[in-house]
Write a protein that holds these residues in place. Sequence first.
Motif, PDB file in Angstrom:
ATOM      1  N   UNK A 330     -18.275  -1.261   9.042  1.00  0.00           N
ATOM      2  CA  UNK A 330     -16.824  -1.085   9.182  1.00  0.00           C
ATOM      3  C   UNK A 330     -16.109  -2.404   9.464  1.00  0.00           C
ATOM      4  N   UNK A 331     -16.857  -3.483   9.654  1.00  0.00           N
ATOM      5  CA  UNK A 331     -16.237  -4.797   9.834  1.00  0.00           C
ATOM      6  C   UNK A 331     -15.932  -5.424   8.479  1.00  0.00           C
ATOM      7  N   UNK A 332     -14.911  -6.296   8.461  1.00  0.00           N
ATOM      8  CA  UNK A 332     -14.569  -6.985   7.224  1.00  0.00           C
ATOM      9  C   UNK A 332     -13.289  -6.463   6.596  1.00  0.00           C
ATOM     10  N   UNK A 333     -13.111  -6.710   5.312  1.00  0.00           N
ATOM     11  CA  UNK A 333     -11.860  -6.330   4.638  1.00  0.00           C
ATOM     12  C   UNK A 333     -11.625  -4.819   4.644  1.00  0.00           C
ATOM     13  N   UNK A 334     -10.348  -4.417   4.802  1.00  0.00           N
ATOM     14  CA  UNK A 334      -9.947  -3.011   4.777  1.00  0.00           C
ATOM     15  C   UNK A 334      -8.520  -2.923   4.225  1.00  0.00           C
ATOM     16  N   UNK A 335      -7.995  -1.711   4.148  1.00  0.00           N
ATOM     17  CA  UNK A 335      -6.661  -1.464   3.613  1.00  0.00           C
ATOM     18  C   UNK A 335      -5.790  -0.738   4.623  1.00  0.00           C
ATOM     19  N   UNK A 336      -4.502  -1.035   4.577  1.00  0.00           N
ATOM     20  CA  UNK A 336      -3.495  -0.242   5.277  1.00  0.00           C
ATOM     21  C   UNK A 336      -2.597   0.366   4.204  1.00  0.00           C
ATOM     22  N   UNK A 337      -2.552   1.685   4.134  1.00  0.00           N
ATOM     23  CA  UNK A 337      -1.744   2.356   3.115  1.00  0.00           C
ATOM     24  C   UNK A 337      -0.419   2.833   3.716  1.00  0.00           C
ATOM     25  N   UNK A 338       0.631   2.739   2.919  1.00  0.00           N
ATOM     26  CA  UNK A 338       1.967   3.158   3.370  1.00  0.00           C
ATOM     27  C   UNK A 338       2.732   3.737   2.181  1.00  0.00           C
TER      28      UNK A 338
END
Length: 391
Positions: A330-338
Amino acid sequence: MKKQFKGRRSLIASFVASALATAAAGPGMVWAQESGATLEGKADANAEVTVKNVDTGLTRKTKAGSDGTYTIVGLPAGTYNVDAGPGTEQTVTLSVASTETLDLGKLQTVTVSGTRLVETKTSEIGQIISLHDIDTVPQITRNFLEFADTVPGVVFSVDQNHHTSIRGGAQNDDSVNVYIDGVGQKGYVRSGLSGQSDATQGNPFPQLAIGEYKVITSNYKAEYDQISSVAVTAETRSGTNHFAGEVFGLYSSDHFRAETPGELNTVPNVKTPSKDKEFGLAFGGPVIKDVMHFFVTYEGKRYETPITVNIAGNVPANVVAQLPAEALGQLGPAQIKFTENLYFGKLDWEPTADDRFVLESKVRRETGDGNIGTGQAKSSSTVNDNNDTRV
């Protein structure tokens, strides 16, 4: 991208109904103070003074006093033909929330120019942001308040996560209030502007619906409540005697950006899929020429913003390596959706020269991810909904 297009009268009912019907059935209704302009001055004694909006046909009449003074209140911002008899005709442009003076003496030569009058009878210190400014000045966001940054003492800022804020002087964001068609956008229970607070990535109001606004930085009147630094009073657009509309679209994706620090640390370097999409349309026109007009608009946002999930503090790499595989994944790049959908509809009716009725509806629907980043993984994130309906 903008495009002008024509419409048919047969489409009027569906456009107006879709914009207003849902909100009309809502639980509450908001009554607003008048944010229009006042025109005053001198003409011949007992002369009839007539003003007519060149775009909508709205007409107001009054009779000058025995000393020639006259006053006409509640005029929406716009361009008007004004006359008090033969030889006095003039064309002027009135600004939102202003009191302006025009003397109507007989002229040797009549010149139609649409001159914007200058307000001279107020202690307010402020500046008008016109529709021309909104249409032509470059901006980073689709937030209409961004143009207030051109006013001395006002700061509009945007952070890396698309969160916007506006403040006046050295005071914080909560000291500002925005009034749209006379209705304050600040909550009475929670501080902050509706659609601006709570770190939202959205906009407080569809920009296509704003006609012009005035930014008042000092000496504002007592009618402006919940404010200690800057008052922004805006007037929405109305339909005119001609069908017209416009559309816009903005798009960006991970193909048009560099890698984030978190993506550079991955092996191999892979960009997290991300997109920024903004789009909208506006359409308006007459229901009955010179009497009734409608205006509707929609604006939408779809964001997928890259972010890096990491452990808070300077944790040694050998300690991080001992975490369970599920946690490391779960570490590293991720997304925030809006996602945001903004709707606005307006129906104005002037049955006589003395009466004007306006029905407006604004609907905002937002949903987005929250609490992702340092020390907070995607699996522990929250979903924030922000819904607002006003009539």
